[in-house]
Design a protein around this motif. Structure first.
Motif, PDB file in Angstrom:
ATOM      1  N   GLU A  25       0.807  -1.222   0.000  1.00 34.29           N
ATOM      2  CA  GLU A  25       0.000   0.000   0.000  1.00 34.29           C
ATOM      3  C   GLU A  25       0.846   1.280   0.000  1.00 34.29           C
ATOM      4  OE1 GLU A  25       0.116  -1.001   4.468  1.00 34.29           O
ATOM      5  OE2 GLU A  25      -0.173  -2.162   2.653  1.00 34.29           O
ATOM      6  N   GLN A  94      -0.763   4.681  -0.881  1.00 32.63           N
ATOM      7  CA  GLN A  94      -2.193   4.493  -1.136  1.00 32.63           C
ATOM      8  C   GLN A  94      -2.928   4.921   0.138  1.00 32.63           C
ATOM      9  OE1 GLN A  94      -2.656   3.490  -4.421  1.00 32.63           O
ATOM     10  NE2 GLN A  94      -0.429   3.631  -4.351  1.00 32.63           N
ATOM     11  N   GLU A  95      -4.227   5.008   0.101  1.00 30.73           N
ATOM     12  CA  GLU A  95      -4.980   5.511   1.247  1.00 30.73           C
ATOM     13  C   GLU A  95      -5.871   4.441   1.876  1.00 30.73           C
ATOM     14  OE1 GLU A  95      -6.965   9.147   0.264  1.00 30.73           O
ATOM     15  OE2 GLU A  95      -5.182   9.973  -0.649  1.00 30.73           O
ATOM     16  N   HIS A  97      -6.434   3.936   5.050  1.00 32.12           N
ATOM     17  CA  HIS A  97      -7.188   4.469   6.181  1.00 32.12           C
ATOM     18  C   HIS A  97      -6.996   5.981   6.276  1.00 32.12           C
ATOM     19  CE1 HIS A  97      -3.388   4.441   8.414  1.00 32.12           C
ATOM     20  NE2 HIS A  97      -3.274   3.165   8.115  1.00 32.12           N
ATOM     21  N   LYS A  98      -7.847   6.641   7.053  1.00 28.06           N
ATOM     22  CA  LYS A  98      -7.935   8.101   7.079  1.00 28.06           C
ATOM     23  C   LYS A  98      -6.616   8.813   7.414  1.00 28.06           C
ATOM     24  CE  LYS A  98     -10.981  11.775   8.693  1.00 28.06           C
ATOM     25  NZ  LYS A  98     -11.139  12.387   7.404  1.00 28.06           N
ATOM     26  N   TYR A 100      -3.623   8.119   6.661  1.00 25.57           N
ATOM     27  CA  TYR A 100      -2.754   8.220   5.475  1.00 25.57           C
ATOM     28  C   TYR A 100      -3.232   9.316   4.531  1.00 25.57           C
ATOM     29  CZ  TYR A 100       0.168   4.034   6.041  1.00 25.57           C
ATOM     30  OH  TYR A 100       1.090   3.121   6.462  1.00 25.57           O
ATOM     31  N   SER A 101      -4.524   9.584   4.511  1.00 27.50           N
ATOM     32  CA  SER A 101      -5.030  10.584   3.579  1.00 27.50           C
ATOM     33  C   SER A 101      -4.934  12.007   4.123  1.00 27.50           C
ATOM     34  CB  SER A 101      -6.474  10.260   3.186  1.00 27.50           C
ATOM     35  OG  SER A 101      -7.311  10.323   4.313  1.00 27.50           O
ATOM     36  N   GLU A 102      -4.813  12.164   5.431  1.00 27.45           N
ATOM     37  CA  GLU A 102      -4.873  13.495   6.028  1.00 27.45           C
ATOM     38  C   GLU A 102      -3.539  14.048   6.525  1.00 27.45           C
ATOM     39  OE1 GLU A 102      -7.623  15.409   6.055  1.00 27.45           O
ATOM     40  OE2 GLU A 102      -8.613  13.808   4.937  1.00 27.45           O
ATOM     41  N   ARG A 123      -2.396  11.705  -3.459  1.00 21.57           N
ATOM     42  CA  ARG A 123      -2.751  11.701  -2.040  1.00 21.57           C
ATOM     43  C   ARG A 123      -2.724  13.157  -1.564  1.00 21.57           C
ATOM     44  NH1 ARG A 123      -0.603  11.213   3.164  1.00 21.57           N
ATOM     45  NH2 ARG A 123       1.437  11.812   2.401  1.00 21.57           N
ATOM     46  N   LYS A 124      -3.710  13.561  -0.797  1.00 24.84           N
ATOM     47  CA  LYS A 124      -3.951  14.975  -0.490  1.00 24.84           C
ATOM     48  C   LYS A 124      -2.692  15.769  -0.123  1.00 24.84           C
ATOM     49  CE  LYS A 124      -6.469  17.994   2.616  1.00 24.84           C
ATOM     50  NZ  LYS A 124      -7.142  18.089   3.887  1.00 24.84           N
TER      51      LYS A 124
END
Length: 178
Positions: A25, A94-95, A97-98, A100-102, A123-124
């Motif tokens: 991931e 990759q994202e 879970h939250k 990792y995205s934030e 990714r953000k």
């Protein structure tokens, strides 16, 4: 990795660097095919966490697993690599879970601290860094000039300042003084 800045040199080839735990991931599924097309070396410093990635690394002509290092050893290893290559830091998380995205990825901050432009995804927080000039998007990446690389290098150094130990320490201490 703060303080491990090496000016890029126009006569050096480009290579990719991956710092940290390498598992499925944390890398684009087609990244190893990308390496073969690009014919550029990838150096991995960290821990390989799954069988799929271990197999991909072993099969790749262009991937070198250097190992997992303590901080000072890693600084030395990266200093040596930068004598021979202009590096791009791979950040293709990759994202799943939250968090990792934030949150900013430590690897992105480490790359910026060393002036290593990022090769990243949408990714953000990685996207925000790339859009601010600190690197290149993997999904539309073809090639780049030394001038583009140098501009991204300069932007990384500039963008890292708010994360630096000195700025953090001053900010932290000021909370106790007020």
């Amino acid at each position: 990795m703060e303080g491990n800045v090496t000016q890029p040199k126009e006569n050096l080839p480009f290579a990719y660097l991956y710092l940290g735990q390498l598992r499925e991931e944390k890398i684009a599924p087609d990244f190893f095919e990308f390496l073969e097309r690009q014919k550029r070396q990838l150096f991995v410093c960290g821990i390989i966490k799954d069988h799929y990635i271990t197999k991909k690394v072993e099969e790749s002509t262009f991937c070198t697993y250097l190992g997992n290092f303590e901080a000072m050893e890693l600084k030395t290893k990266l200093f040596e690599l930068r004598k021979d290559f202009n590096l791009l830091g791979v950040s293709l998380i990759q994202e799943p879970h939250k968090s990792y995205s934030e949150q900013n990825a430590n690897k992105d901050i480490d790359y910026m601290a060393m002036g290593i432009p990022i090769l990243g995804n949408q990714r953000k927080t990685t996207k925000e860094l790339i859009e601010s000039g600190c690197g290149f998007f993997y999904d539309d990446f073809e090639d780049f000039s030394f001038e583009q690389y140098k501009k991204a290098y300069d932007r990384c150094i500039e963008h890292y300042i708010p994360y630096s130990n000195e700025v953090f320490s001053q900010s932290f201490l000021s909370t106790f003084q007020s």
